[in-house]
Design a protein around this motif. Structure first.
Motif, short mmCIF file in Angstrom:
data_model
loop_
_atom_site.label_atom_id
_atom_site.label_comp_id
_atom_site.label_asym_id
_atom_site.label_seq_id
_atom_site.Cartn_x
_atom_site.Cartn_y
_atom_site.Cartn_z
N PRO A 1 -1.56 5.92 13.81
CA PRO A 1 -2.67 6.64 13.18
C PRO A 1 -3.17 7.79 14.06
N VAL A 2 -3.65 8.82 13.43
CA VAL A 2 -4.19 9.98 14.15
C VAL A 2 -5.34 9.55 15.06
N ALA A 3 -6.12 8.58 14.62
CA ALA A 3 -7.25 8.10 15.43
C ALA A 3 -6.75 7.51 16.75
N MET B 1 -4.14 8.51 18.42
CA MET B 1 -3.80 9.64 19.28
C MET B 1 -5.06 10.29 19.83
N ALA B 2 -6.11 10.34 19.01
CA ALA B 2 -7.38 10.88 19.48
C ALA B 2 -7.95 9.99 20.60
N LEU B 3 -7.84 8.67 20.43
CA LEU B 3 -8.28 7.75 21.48
C LEU B 3 -7.45 7.95 22.74
N PHE B 4 -6.17 8.08 22.58
CA PHE B 4 -5.28 8.33 23.72
C PHE B 4 -5.70 9.59 24.47
N ASP B 5 -5.96 10.66 23.73
CA ASP B 5 -6.37 11.92 24.35
C ASP B 5 -7.67 11.76 25.14
N ILE B 6 -8.61 11.02 24.59
CA ILE B 6 -9.88 10.80 25.29
C ILE B 6 -9.64 10.00 26.57
N LEU B 7 -8.86 8.93 26.48
CA LEU B 7 -8.59 8.11 27.66
C LEU B 7 -7.90 8.92 28.75
N MET B 8 -6.93 9.74 28.36
CA MET B 8 -6.22 10.54 29.34
C MET B 8 -7.13 11.61 29.96
N SER B 9 -8.05 12.14 29.18
CA SER B 9 -8.97 13.15 29.72
C SER B 9 -9.94 12.54 30.72
N ARG B 10 -10.20 11.25 30.59
CA ARG B 10 -11.11 10.56 31.51
C ARG B 10 -10.46 10.29 32.86
N ILE C 1 -12.32 4.39 15.20
CA ILE C 1 -11.68 3.07 15.24
C ILE C 1 -12.79 2.05 15.49
N HIS C 2 -13.08 1.23 14.48
CA HIS C 2 -14.21 0.31 14.58
C HIS C 2 -13.81 -1.15 14.73
N GLN C 3 -12.62 -1.50 14.30
CA GLN C 3 -12.20 -2.90 14.35
C GLN C 3 -11.57 -3.22 15.70
N GLY D 1 -9.45 -5.46 16.48
CA GLY D 1 -8.01 -5.69 16.37
C GLY D 1 -7.22 -4.39 16.44
N GLU D 2 -7.75 -3.35 15.84
CA GLU D 2 -7.07 -2.05 15.87
C GLU D 2 -7.16 -1.43 17.27
N ILE D 3 -8.29 -1.61 17.94
CA ILE D 3 -8.43 -1.12 19.31
C ILE D 3 -7.42 -1.83 20.20
N GLU D 4 -7.30 -3.14 20.05
CA GLU D 4 -6.33 -3.92 20.84
C GLU D 4 -4.90 -3.46 20.57
N ALA D 5 -4.58 -3.19 19.31
CA ALA D 5 -3.23 -2.74 18.96
C ALA D 5 -2.92 -1.39 19.60
N ALA D 6 -3.88 -0.49 19.58
CA ALA D 6 -3.68 0.82 20.20
C ALA D 6 -3.50 0.67 21.71
N LEU D 7 -4.34 -0.14 22.34
CA LEU D 7 -4.24 -0.34 23.79
C LEU D 7 -2.92 -1.01 24.17
N THR D 8 -2.46 -1.92 23.33
CA THR D 8 -1.18 -2.58 23.59
C THR D 8 -0.05 -1.56 23.56
N LEU D 9 -0.06 -0.66 22.59
CA LEU D 9 0.95 0.39 22.52
C LEU D 9 0.89 1.28 23.76
N PHE D 10 -0.31 1.69 24.16
CA PHE D 10 -0.46 2.55 25.34
C PHE D 10 0.04 1.83 26.59
N HIS D 11 -0.23 0.54 26.66
CA HIS D 11 0.23 -0.27 27.81
C HIS D 11 1.76 -0.37 27.82
#
Length: 145
Positions: A62-64, A66-75, A96-98, A100-110
């Motif tokens: 999801p685009v969201a 990638m937006a989360l990824f961009d924020i984390l990398m900018s930090r 991203i409010h759920q 479970g979705e936050i965990e899924a995104a973080l798992t992919l980034f990890h």
């Protein structure tokens, strides 16, 4: 070739098997001349071949995310790690409010090596390392003191 021989010897000692080989030149490395750029095309070609074989890279996200990824990398410029609460706030900011979705995104980034998460304890679960090299530097210091 001295470099090739040295690499072969080191790889046997370290028991390295997952190295990407330079098939065109029959080497375990990709020689690149920084002055002329010679060799860069061969390296670029091999990277593209490997990426095409990796089905997880072709996975749509999801685009969201990638937006989360961009924020984390900018930090990364300000911090080496964030709390789970800070990451959740960043996720909410991009829609991203759920949990479970936050965990899924973080798992992919990890899995891709962009962040480091250790979930074996409650304390470690609350930390998201956004600069994995930071933790490696700390571990090396502890090991070689």
């Amino acid at each position: 070739n001295q470099i090739q021989d040295l690499l072969n010897m080191r790889m046997q000692i370290l028991d390295v098997e997952d190295i990407i080989k330079n098939i065109d030149d029959g080497l375990n490395f990709f020689p690149v001349d920084n002055r002329t750029g010679s060799g860069i095309q061969n390296l670029r070609k091999r990277i593209q071949e490997i990426i095409k074989q990796d089905k997880t890279i072709q996975k749509e996200v999801p685009v969201a995310w990638m937006a989360l990824f961009d924020i984390l990398m900018s930090r990364r410029t300000d911090a080496s790690f964030l709390s789970a609460k800070q990451v959740k706030e960043c996720a909410i900011d991009v829609g991203i409010h759920q949990s479970g979705e936050i965990e899924a995104a973080l798992t992919l980034f990890h899995e891709r090596g962009f962040i480091l998460r250790v979930c074996s304890t409650e304390v470690l679960r609350d930390i998201v390392v956004i600069r994995p090299q930071w933790i490696l530097q700390r571990l090396c210091r502890a090991l070689f003191l």
